[in-house]
Design a protein around this motif. Sequence first.
Motif, PDB file in Angstrom:
ATOM      1  N   ARG A 111      -5.625  12.393  32.026  1.00 28.37           N
ATOM      2  CA  ARG A 111      -6.465  13.529  32.409  1.00 28.37           C
ATOM      3  C   ARG A 111      -6.412  14.614  31.333  1.00 28.37           C
ATOM      4  O   ARG A 111      -7.436  15.175  30.931  1.00 28.37           O
ATOM      5  N   THR A 112      -5.204  14.902  30.853  1.00 26.75           N
ATOM      6  CA  THR A 112      -5.040  15.910  29.805  1.00 26.75           C
ATOM      7  C   THR A 112      -5.680  15.454  28.499  1.00 26.75           C
ATOM      8  O   THR A 112      -6.390  16.212  27.835  1.00 26.75           O
ATOM      9  N   ARG A 114      -8.072  13.405  28.041  1.00 25.29           N
ATOM     10  CA  ARG A 114      -9.535  13.317  28.147  1.00 25.29           C
ATOM     11  C   ARG A 114     -10.206  14.532  27.511  1.00 25.29           C
ATOM     12  O   ARG A 114     -11.275  14.411  26.895  1.00 25.29           O
ATOM     13  N   ASP A 115      -9.580  15.690  27.642  1.00 22.03           N
ATOM     14  CA  ASP A 115     -10.165  16.928  27.123  1.00 22.03           C
ATOM     15  C   ASP A 115      -9.753  17.222  25.684  1.00 22.03           C
ATOM     16  O   ASP A 115     -10.205  18.206  25.100  1.00 22.03           O
ATOM     17  N   TYR A 121      -6.762  10.126  24.040  1.00 26.09           N
ATOM     18  CA  TYR A 121      -6.974   9.357  25.265  1.00 26.09           C
ATOM     19  C   TYR A 121      -6.622   7.893  25.051  1.00 26.09           C
ATOM     20  O   TYR A 121      -6.063   7.239  25.939  1.00 26.09           O
ATOM     21  N   SER A 167     -14.848   9.880  29.566  1.00 26.89           N
ATOM     22  CA  SER A 167     -14.970  10.444  30.916  1.00 26.89           C
ATOM     23  C   SER A 167     -15.188   9.350  31.950  1.00 26.89           C
ATOM     24  O   SER A 167     -14.602   9.371  33.041  1.00 26.89           O
TER      25      SER A 167
END
Length: 210
Positions: A111-112, A114-115, A121, A167
Amino acid sequence: MSKKNTLRDQIEEAILSGKFSPGERLEEKVLAEQYGVSRTPVREALRQLHETGLVEVRERRGTVVRENSPTELVNMFEMMAGLEFLAVRLATRHMTEDDRARIQAAHEACRTARDIGTDAYYYENEAFHQALYRASGNPFLEQQATALHRRLQPYRRLQLRSINRVSQSFEEHEAIVAALFAGDAEGAGNAVWNHVAIQADNFRVLFPNG
């Protein structure tokens, strides 16, 4: 990320981008000069790339870039989907509290990442899938899935660079984790099958006559 992994990634990128062509010889001395390192990390990087199937060692020629056919890649991704399908179904029965915590931690790391970006990722995604294999409670399955995962690593990275794929991948992870933690073997199996098999479908679209 260690320097040897950085070098491996650089050579991997050069192969996937076509800078190094199929059949081209990769000489340790030349690569060491090109990347400004000694021959030892080059040798280790080539060893790792040999494990993934991106390069091969030929008699009298040394290490060369291997040509992987689209059909071969599709077959491997389909096999990967089957192994992961079995792994998560087994995990719904055999997963320990430690496994559950490991999967949750890997999922949050994704999740972290991904950004942050595709490469971040990519590495966390690898840890997530490794956690799924381990949770199966079947060491032989874990070993086989890990070996095939390594063969497909460069192509997973390539697909993650597609628009919105990171995503989408994370959303698929969410479905896998939700079903797995709910003890839904069928739902977890279907979710992970769709997550991996879509990569085989993508190669079919890219190379319809492969």
